[in-house]
Motif scaffolding. Structure first.
Motif, mmCIF file in Angstrom:
data_model
loop_
_atom_site.group_PDB
_atom_site.id
_atom_site.type_symbol
_atom_site.label_atom_id
_atom_site.label_comp_id
_atom_site.label_asym_id
_atom_site.label_seq_id
_atom_site.Cartn_x
_atom_site.Cartn_y
_atom_site.Cartn_z
ATOM 1 N N THR A 98 46.861 44.952 37.088
ATOM 2 C CA THR A 98 48.278 45.309 37.214
ATOM 3 C C THR A 98 49.162 44.113 37.516
ATOM 4 O O THR A 98 50.385 44.210 37.404
ATOM 5 C CB THR A 98 48.469 46.362 38.318
ATOM 6 N N GLY A 99 48.554 42.991 37.890
ATOM 7 C CA GLY A 99 49.332 41.778 38.113
ATOM 8 C C GLY A 99 48.866 41.007 39.327
ATOM 9 O O GLY A 99 48.589 41.586 40.380
ATOM 10 N N ILE A 100 48.763 39.693 39.165
ATOM 11 C CA ILE A 100 48.367 38.832 40.262
ATOM 12 C C ILE A 100 49.001 37.456 40.044
ATOM 13 O O ILE A 100 49.196 37.023 38.907
ATOM 14 C CB ILE A 100 46.827 38.719 40.358
ATOM 15 N N LYS A 124 40.212 48.030 29.530
ATOM 16 C CA LYS A 124 41.180 48.973 30.094
ATOM 17 C C LYS A 124 42.256 48.190 30.827
ATOM 18 O O LYS A 124 41.952 47.251 31.565
ATOM 19 C CB LYS A 124 40.472 49.933 31.058
ATOM 20 N N ASN A 125 43.513 48.572 30.613
ATOM 21 C CA ASN A 125 44.624 47.896 31.274
ATOM 22 C C ASN A 125 44.966 48.528 32.615
ATOM 23 O O ASN A 125 44.555 49.639 32.931
ATOM 24 C CB ASN A 125 45.866 47.928 30.373
ATOM 25 N N ASN A 126 45.736 47.765 33.382
ATOM 26 C CA ASN A 126 46.338 48.233 34.639
ATOM 27 C C ASN A 126 45.302 48.656 35.689
ATOM 28 O O ASN A 126 45.485 49.641 36.400
ATOM 29 C CB ASN A 126 47.328 49.377 34.374
ATOM 30 N N THR A 127 44.236 47.893 35.769
ATOM 31 C CA THR A 127 43.244 48.096 36.823
ATOM 32 C C THR A 127 43.646 47.289 38.064
ATOM 33 O O THR A 127 44.575 46.473 38.023
ATOM 34 C CB THR A 127 41.857 47.646 36.348
ATOM 35 N N ALA A 128 42.953 47.491 39.154
ATOM 36 C CA ALA A 128 43.251 46.760 40.385
ATOM 37 C C ALA A 128 42.847 45.292 40.223
ATOM 38 O O ALA A 128 41.742 45.008 39.754
ATOM 39 C CB ALA A 128 42.511 47.385 41.557
ATOM 40 N N PRO A 129 43.707 44.350 40.600
ATOM 41 C CA PRO A 129 43.356 42.933 40.514
ATOM 42 C C PRO A 129 42.147 42.613 41.391
ATOM 43 O O PRO A 129 41.941 43.223 42.441
ATOM 44 C CB PRO A 129 44.608 42.209 41.015
ATOM 45 N N ALA A 130 41.337 41.633 40.939
ATOM 46 C CA ALA A 130 40.145 41.251 41.701
ATOM 47 C C ALA A 130 39.803 39.796 41.421
ATOM 48 O O ALA A 130 40.037 39.292 40.325
ATOM 49 C CB ALA A 130 38.966 42.151 41.332
ATOM 50 N N TYR A 131 39.234 39.125 42.433
ATOM 51 C CA TYR A 131 38.803 37.734 42.294
ATOM 52 C C TYR A 131 37.421 37.588 42.915
ATOM 53 O O TYR A 131 37.141 38.155 43.975
ATOM 54 C CB TYR A 131 39.772 36.790 43.006
ATOM 55 N N LYS A 132 36.547 36.805 42.252
ATOM 56 C CA LYS A 132 35.234 36.496 42.814
ATOM 57 C C LYS A 132 34.816 35.097 42.373
ATOM 58 O O LYS A 132 35.269 34.605 41.343
ATOM 59 C CB LYS A 132 34.183 37.519 42.377
#
Length: 236
Positions: A98-100, A124-132
Protein backbone atom coordinates in the motif's frame (compact mmCIF):
# COMPACT_ATOMS: atom_id res chain seq x y z
CA UNK A 1 12.59 -22.72 -26.31
CA UNK A 2 12.49 -18.97 -26.87
CA UNK A 3 15.27 -16.58 -25.86
CA UNK A 4 15.77 -12.84 -25.46
CA UNK A 5 19.41 -11.73 -25.41
CA UNK A 6 20.50 -8.44 -23.82
CA UNK A 7 24.18 -7.56 -24.18
CA UNK A 8 25.57 -5.46 -21.34
CA UNK A 9 26.46 -2.65 -23.75
CA UNK A 10 22.79 -2.26 -24.82
CA UNK A 11 21.52 -1.43 -21.34
CA UNK A 12 20.22 2.00 -20.42
CA UNK A 13 22.64 4.21 -18.49
CA UNK A 14 22.08 6.92 -15.91
CA UNK A 15 25.20 8.80 -14.84
CA UNK A 16 25.19 11.42 -12.09
CA UNK A 17 27.95 12.79 -9.89
CA UNK A 18 26.97 10.26 -7.19
CA UNK A 19 25.41 7.40 -9.18
CA UNK A 20 26.46 5.19 -12.08
CA UNK A 21 23.49 2.98 -12.94
CA UNK A 22 22.84 0.54 -15.79
CA UNK A 23 19.27 -0.52 -16.55
CA UNK A 24 18.44 -3.86 -18.16
CA UNK A 25 14.82 -2.70 -18.52
CA UNK A 26 13.25 0.72 -19.06
CA UNK A 27 13.89 2.95 -16.06
CA UNK A 28 14.45 6.62 -15.22
CA UNK A 29 15.14 8.47 -18.51
CA UNK A 30 15.82 5.23 -20.41
CA UNK A 31 12.82 3.86 -22.30
CA UNK A 32 12.74 1.08 -24.87
CA UNK A 33 9.26 -0.30 -25.68
CA UNK A 34 10.88 -3.69 -26.39
CA UNK A 35 12.50 -3.75 -22.96
CA UNK A 36 9.88 -2.81 -20.40
CA UNK A 37 9.84 -6.12 -18.53
CA UNK A 38 10.42 -9.86 -18.76
CA UNK A 39 7.23 -11.39 -17.43
CA UNK A 40 6.88 -10.27 -13.82
CA UNK A 41 10.50 -9.01 -13.74
CA UNK A 42 10.16 -5.24 -14.12
CA UNK A 43 13.52 -3.71 -13.08
CA UNK A 44 17.10 -4.98 -12.95
CA UNK A 45 19.42 -2.10 -12.11
CA UNK A 46 23.18 -2.43 -11.69
CA UNK A 47 24.06 0.47 -9.36
CA UNK A 48 27.33 2.01 -8.18
CA UNK A 49 26.93 4.71 -5.53
CA UNK A 50 29.65 7.13 -4.48
CA UNK A 51 30.93 7.25 -0.86
CA UNK A 52 28.52 8.92 1.54
CA UNK A 53 25.81 9.26 -1.13
CA UNK A 54 22.67 7.37 -2.05
CA UNK A 55 18.98 7.32 -2.75
CA UNK A 56 17.32 9.63 -0.22
CA UNK A 57 13.88 8.89 1.21
CA UNK A 58 11.43 8.17 -1.60
CA UNK A 59 8.14 6.25 -2.00
CA UNK A 60 7.30 2.87 -3.50
CA UNK A 61 3.93 1.20 -3.95
CA UNK A 62 2.78 -2.23 -5.15
CA UNK A 63 6.19 -3.59 -6.04
CA UNK A 64 8.36 -6.42 -4.70
CA UNK A 65 11.95 -5.21 -4.34
CA UNK A 66 15.15 -7.12 -3.63
CA UNK A 67 18.62 -5.61 -3.23
CA UNK A 68 21.75 -7.74 -3.62
CA UNK A 69 25.01 -6.06 -2.52
CA UNK A 70 28.06 -6.93 -4.64
CA UNK A 71 30.72 -4.66 -3.08
CA UNK A 72 30.80 -2.35 -0.09
CA UNK A 73 28.04 -1.65 2.44
CA UNK A 74 24.45 -0.53 1.76
CA UNK A 75 22.35 1.14 4.46
CA UNK A 76 18.57 0.75 4.32
CA UNK A 77 16.07 2.89 6.20
CA UNK A 78 12.29 3.16 5.87
CA UNK A 79 9.09 4.67 7.22
CA UNK A 80 8.41 1.53 9.30
CA UNK A 81 11.51 2.22 11.43
CA UNK A 82 13.62 -0.49 9.84
CA UNK A 83 17.34 0.25 9.65
CA UNK A 84 20.01 -2.17 8.47
CA UNK A 85 23.44 -2.24 6.82
CA UNK A 86 23.80 -5.08 4.31
CA UNK A 87 26.99 -6.30 2.64
CA UNK A 88 27.91 -8.96 0.06
CA UNK A 89 26.45 -12.21 1.37
CA UNK A 90 23.32 -10.41 2.60
CA UNK A 91 20.13 -9.68 0.70
CA UNK A 92 17.20 -7.46 1.58
CA UNK A 93 13.59 -7.72 0.44
CA UNK A 94 10.79 -5.21 0.62
CA UNK A 95 7.10 -5.53 -0.25
CA UNK A 96 5.97 -1.97 -0.93
CA UNK A 97 2.27 -2.90 -0.94
CA UNK A 98 0.00 0.00 0.00
CA UNK A 99 3.02 2.29 0.20
CA UNK A 100 6.32 2.72 1.98
CA UNK A 101 9.05 5.36 2.08
CA UNK A 102 12.63 4.15 2.16
CA UNK A 103 16.22 5.17 1.54
CA UNK A 104 19.31 3.29 0.33
CA UNK A 105 22.60 4.95 1.15
CA UNK A 106 26.27 4.09 0.90
CA UNK A 107 27.28 3.35 4.48
CA UNK A 108 30.93 4.16 3.76
CA UNK A 109 32.35 7.66 3.40
CA UNK A 110 35.45 6.36 1.61
CA UNK A 111 34.45 3.43 -0.65
CA UNK A 112 31.71 3.07 -3.31
CA UNK A 113 28.94 0.52 -2.91
CA UNK A 114 27.77 -1.69 -5.77
CA UNK A 115 24.48 -3.55 -5.71
CA UNK A 116 21.71 -4.98 -7.85
CA UNK A 117 18.26 -3.53 -7.33
CA UNK A 118 15.52 -5.77 -8.73
CA UNK A 119 11.78 -5.15 -8.89
CA UNK A 120 9.15 -7.84 -9.42
CA UNK A 121 5.45 -7.20 -10.03
CA UNK A 122 3.36 -8.67 -7.17
CA UNK A 123 0.61 -11.21 -7.65
CA UNK A 124 -1.68 -9.01 -5.52
CA UNK A 125 -1.75 -5.26 -4.96
CA UNK A 126 -2.32 -3.20 -1.83
CA UNK A 127 -0.89 -5.66 0.68
CA UNK A 128 0.71 -4.60 3.97
CA UNK A 129 4.26 -3.23 3.49
CA UNK A 130 7.06 -5.47 4.80
CA UNK A 131 10.87 -5.46 5.01
CA UNK A 132 13.31 -8.28 5.78
CA UNK A 133 17.02 -8.95 5.45
CA UNK A 134 18.86 -12.26 5.27
CA UNK A 135 22.38 -13.57 5.64
CA UNK A 136 22.76 -16.10 2.82
CA UNK A 137 26.45 -16.86 3.44
CA UNK A 138 25.84 -20.16 5.27
CA UNK A 139 23.80 -21.44 2.31
CA UNK A 140 26.18 -20.61 -0.52
CA UNK A 141 28.14 -23.56 -1.91
CA UNK A 142 30.89 -23.50 -4.52
CA UNK A 143 29.80 -24.70 -7.96
CA UNK A 144 26.11 -24.62 -7.08
CA UNK A 145 23.27 -22.20 -7.75
CA UNK A 146 21.69 -21.65 -4.35
CA UNK A 147 17.98 -20.74 -4.09
CA UNK A 148 17.71 -17.46 -2.14
CA UNK A 149 14.10 -16.47 -2.94
CA UNK A 150 11.12 -18.82 -3.34
CA UNK A 151 7.35 -18.66 -2.76
CA UNK A 152 7.55 -21.67 -0.43
CA UNK A 153 9.96 -22.72 2.33
CA UNK A 154 12.74 -23.86 -0.02
CA UNK A 155 14.72 -20.60 0.29
CA UNK A 156 15.30 -18.07 3.07
CA UNK A 157 13.45 -15.16 1.40
CA UNK A 158 10.05 -14.87 -0.23
CA UNK A 159 8.29 -12.29 -2.36
CA UNK A 160 4.59 -11.88 -3.07
CA UNK A 161 4.95 -13.57 -6.45
CA UNK A 162 5.68 -17.06 -7.79
CA UNK A 163 9.35 -16.24 -8.30
CA UNK A 164 12.56 -18.12 -7.60
CA UNK A 165 15.99 -16.46 -7.37
CA UNK A 166 19.17 -18.55 -7.45
CA UNK A 167 22.77 -17.33 -7.19
CA UNK A 168 26.20 -18.89 -7.11
CA UNK A 169 29.87 -18.81 -8.01
CA UNK A 170 30.73 -21.63 -10.40
CA UNK A 171 34.20 -22.61 -11.56
CA UNK A 172 35.24 -22.94 -15.19
CA UNK A 173 34.26 -26.17 -16.95
CA UNK A 174 31.10 -26.95 -14.97
CA UNK A 175 27.67 -27.83 -16.38
CA UNK A 176 24.48 -26.99 -14.50
CA UNK A 177 20.95 -27.93 -15.56
CA UNK A 178 18.18 -25.61 -14.39
CA UNK A 179 14.58 -26.85 -14.34
CA UNK A 180 11.61 -24.50 -14.21
CA UNK A 181 9.66 -24.69 -10.96
CA UNK A 182 6.30 -23.83 -12.49
CA UNK A 183 4.72 -24.28 -15.95
CA UNK A 184 4.49 -21.02 -17.88
CA UNK A 185 7.43 -19.44 -16.09
CA UNK A 186 10.54 -18.04 -17.72
CA UNK A 187 13.99 -17.48 -16.25
CA UNK A 188 16.20 -14.43 -16.67
CA UNK A 189 19.92 -15.16 -16.49
CA UNK A 190 22.12 -12.25 -15.39
CA UNK A 191 25.84 -12.88 -15.50
CA UNK A 192 27.43 -10.85 -12.71
CA UNK A 193 30.96 -11.94 -13.59
CA UNK A 194 32.60 -14.44 -15.93
CA UNK A 195 31.64 -16.15 -19.17
CA UNK A 196 29.02 -18.84 -19.72
CA UNK A 197 27.27 -20.67 -22.53
CA UNK A 198 23.50 -21.12 -22.41
CA UNK A 199 22.15 -23.63 -24.92
CA UNK A 200 24.64 -22.46 -27.55
CA UNK A 201 24.73 -18.73 -26.75
CA UNK A 202 27.66 -17.02 -25.00
CA UNK A 203 27.06 -14.56 -22.17
CA UNK A 204 29.77 -12.23 -20.90
CA UNK A 205 30.00 -10.04 -17.79
CA UNK A 206 26.69 -8.22 -17.12
CA UNK A 207 24.97 -9.77 -20.16
CA UNK A 208 21.42 -10.98 -19.65
CA UNK A 209 19.21 -13.58 -21.31
CA UNK A 210 15.56 -14.41 -20.83
CA UNK A 211 14.49 -18.00 -21.58
CA UNK A 212 10.86 -19.12 -21.79
CA UNK A 213 8.65 -21.76 -23.40
CA UNK A 214 11.08 -24.31 -21.98
CA UNK A 215 11.06 -26.82 -19.16
CA UNK A 216 14.81 -26.59 -18.52
CA UNK A 217 18.09 -25.13 -19.74
CA UNK A 218 21.78 -25.90 -19.41
CA UNK A 219 24.50 -23.51 -18.24
CA UNK A 220 28.14 -24.23 -19.16
CA UNK A 221 30.84 -22.14 -17.48
CA UNK A 222 33.56 -21.08 -19.94
CA UNK A 223 35.30 -19.12 -17.16
CA UNK A 224 34.85 -18.88 -13.39
CA UNK A 225 31.46 -17.18 -13.14
CA UNK A 226 29.09 -15.46 -10.70
CA UNK A 227 25.56 -16.19 -11.91
CA UNK A 228 22.09 -14.93 -10.94
CA UNK A 229 18.88 -16.61 -12.15
CA UNK A 230 15.44 -15.01 -11.73
CA UNK A 231 12.46 -17.25 -12.54
CA UNK A 232 9.13 -15.42 -12.92
CA UNK A 233 5.65 -15.95 -14.36
CA UNK A 234 5.53 -14.74 -17.97
CA UNK A 235 1.88 -13.69 -17.75
CA UNK A 236 1.10 -10.94 -15.23
Amino acid sequence: MKKIYHKASTRGHSLYDWLDSHHTFSFDQYYDPQRVHFGALRVLNDDRVAPGEGFGTHPHKNMEIISIPLKGALQHGDSHNNSKVVRPGDIQTMSAGTGIYHSEMNFSNTEPVEFLQIWVLPRKNNTAPAYKDYDIRPLLKKNELTPIVAPDDSAPATLLQDTWFSIGEVEKGKSIEYKMHQPGNGVYIFLIEGKIEVNGDILLRRDGMGVYDADSLTLETVEDSHILLIEVPMVV
